[in-house]
Scaffold this motif. Structure first.
Motif, PDB file in Angstrom:
ATOM      1  N   ARG A  10      43.030  47.751  46.167  1.00 46.86           N
ATOM      2  CA  ARG A  10      43.431  46.753  47.152  1.00 46.86           C
ATOM      3  C   ARG A  10      42.227  45.916  47.528  1.00 46.86           C
ATOM      4  NH1 ARG A  10      46.065  49.441  51.883  1.00 46.86           N
ATOM      5  NH2 ARG A  10      47.972  49.237  50.668  1.00 46.86           N
ATOM      6  N   CYS A  11      42.429  44.608  47.526  1.00 45.89           N
ATOM      7  CA  CYS A  11      41.371  43.691  47.943  1.00 45.89           C
ATOM      8  C   CYS A  11      40.916  44.063  49.351  1.00 45.89           C
ATOM      9  CB  CYS A  11      41.889  42.253  47.897  1.00 45.89           C
ATOM     10  SG  CYS A  11      40.673  41.045  48.466  1.00 45.89           S
ATOM     11  N   TYR A  37      39.286  42.400  51.625  1.00 54.74           N
ATOM     12  CA  TYR A  37      39.260  41.361  52.659  1.00 54.74           C
ATOM     13  C   TYR A  37      40.556  41.416  53.473  1.00 54.74           C
ATOM     14  CZ  TYR A  37      35.251  39.753  50.031  1.00 54.74           C
ATOM     15  OH  TYR A  37      34.042  39.705  49.397  1.00 54.74           O
ATOM     16  N   CYS A  80      43.552  39.250  52.997  1.00 54.34           N
ATOM     17  CA  CYS A  80      44.132  39.186  51.643  1.00 54.34           C
ATOM     18  C   CYS A  80      44.878  40.489  51.328  1.00 54.34           C
ATOM     19  CB  CYS A  80      43.036  38.927  50.603  1.00 54.34           C
ATOM     20  SG  CYS A  80      43.643  38.930  48.899  1.00 54.34           S
ATOM     21  N   GLU A  81      44.110  41.547  51.114  1.00 56.46           N
ATOM     22  CA  GLU A  81      44.664  42.884  50.842  1.00 56.46           C
ATOM     23  C   GLU A  81      45.632  42.916  49.657  1.00 56.46           C
ATOM     24  OE1 GLU A  81      46.126  44.478  54.567  1.00 56.46           O
ATOM     25  OE2 GLU A  81      44.105  45.131  55.115  1.00 56.46           O
ATOM     26  N   GLU A  82      45.438  42.013  48.714  1.00 59.49           N
ATOM     27  CA  GLU A  82      46.232  42.018  47.492  1.00 59.49           C
ATOM     28  C   GLU A  82      45.978  43.314  46.706  1.00 59.49           C
ATOM     29  OE1 GLU A  82      48.433  39.965  46.418  1.00 59.49           O
ATOM     30  OE2 GLU A  82      48.640  40.407  44.286  1.00 59.49           O
ATOM     31  N   GLU A  83      47.044  43.869  46.152  1.00 59.23           N
ATOM     32  CA  GLU A  83      46.890  45.037  45.291  1.00 59.23           C
ATOM     33  C   GLU A  83      46.981  44.590  43.835  1.00 59.23           C
ATOM     34  OE1 GLU A  83      48.346  48.947  47.661  1.00 59.23           O
ATOM     35  OE2 GLU A  83      49.971  47.640  46.973  1.00 59.23           O
ATOM     36  N   GLU A  92      36.502  40.203  40.617  1.00 60.71           N
ATOM     37  CA  GLU A  92      37.061  39.094  41.378  1.00 60.71           C
ATOM     38  C   GLU A  92      38.513  39.378  41.747  1.00 60.71           C
ATOM     39  OE1 GLU A  92      36.028  34.807  40.154  1.00 60.71           O
ATOM     40  OE2 GLU A  92      38.212  34.856  40.057  1.00 60.71           O
ATOM     41  N   CYS A  93      38.851  39.196  43.004  1.00 59.37           N
ATOM     42  CA  CYS A  93      40.242  39.344  43.428  1.00 59.37           C
ATOM     43  C   CYS A  93      41.074  38.256  42.746  1.00 59.37           C
ATOM     44  CB  CYS A  93      40.361  39.235  44.939  1.00 59.37           C
ATOM     45  SG  CYS A  93      42.088  39.186  45.500  1.00 59.37           S
ATOM     46  N   CYS A 101      42.519  35.845  46.062  1.00 57.46           N
ATOM     47  CA  CYS A 101      41.610  35.085  46.932  1.00 57.46           C
ATOM     48  C   CYS A 101      40.315  34.708  46.221  1.00 57.46           C
ATOM     49  CB  CYS A 101      41.317  35.857  48.214  1.00 57.46           C
ATOM     50  SG  CYS A 101      40.242  37.299  48.014  1.00 57.46           S
ATOM     51  N   ILE A 108      34.373  41.439  44.756  1.00 54.22           N
ATOM     52  CA  ILE A 108      34.608  42.772  45.291  1.00 54.22           C
ATOM     53  C   ILE A 108      33.617  43.729  44.635  1.00 54.22           C
ATOM     54  CG2 ILE A 108      36.295  44.640  45.495  1.00 54.22           C
ATOM     55  CD1 ILE A 108      38.488  42.514  45.155  1.00 54.22           C
ATOM     56  N   GLU A 141      33.571  44.692  50.324  1.00 51.66           N
ATOM     57  CA  GLU A 141      33.447  43.256  50.105  1.00 51.66           C
ATOM     58  C   GLU A 141      32.185  42.999  49.274  1.00 51.66           C
ATOM     59  OE1 GLU A 141      33.607  41.294  53.874  1.00 51.66           O
ATOM     60  OE2 GLU A 141      35.521  42.211  54.389  1.00 51.66           O
TER      61      GLU A 141
END
Ligand code: ZN
Length: 159
Positions: free
Chosen positions: A81-82, A84, A87-90, A122-123, A126, A130, A153
């Motif tokens: 999981r990102c 930030y 964002c928190e994109e998985e 890189e996420c 966003c 990372i 981060e």
């Protein structure tokens, strides 16, 4: 009335297993994702583990040394999981692309730790950097042992 098969698959052996919160979360989630009872998740996990350990046990015998057989390593594909908070994109990462193997010898055979330290991941959403470092360990080879993955981060954001 049809008779039961001769070899009955009765499950009359009962184990009491203690889990911590994280293990309980994993069991509950796996049960929900697959719509299977928690006990069935346990049994399937056991079968996978048994087969990998059984294979290791047989292939580590001397007679297999020159057979050309090689044990497959465990998967290093993980969902992370990102870090930030906005964002928190998985997303999926295959740490096999980044890791180095550290081998050691244990009583069950060889241990293989896959160690990685990635500071420019890189996420995909966003696009920020990372920092991911950690280890995924298999012991014996082919069987999952443990893992520890830290996600922070990236350095560039903190400068
Ligand atoms: Zn992100």
């Amino acid at each position: 009335m049809r008779g039961r098969p001769k070899k009955e698959n009765t499950r009359d052996i009962v184990y009491k297993v203690r889990l911590n919160e994280e293990e309980d979360r994993m069991l509950t989630q796996a049960s929900e994702w697959t719509s299977q009872a928690k006990s069935e998740v346990f049994r399937k996990a056991l079968q996978v583990y048994y087969k990998s350990v059984e294979l290791n046990e047989h292939l580590s015998n001397k007679e297999f040394e020159d057979s050309g057989w090689a044990l497959d390593h465990i998967s290093q594909q993980r969902i992370i999981r990102c870090p930030y908070s906005d964002c928190e994109e998985e997303f999926a990462v295959d740490f096999a692309d980044y890791s180095e193997e550290q081998e050691s010898e244990g009583s069950m055979g060889q241990r293989c730790e896959h160690v990685f330290d990635i500071d420019d991941l890189e996420c995909p959403v966003c696009r920020r950097l990372i920092h991911v470092r950690g280890v995924i360990s298999e012991y014996p080879v082919g069987a999952y042992e443990y893992e520890q993955i830290e996600i922070d981060e990236g350095a560039a954001e903190n400068e």
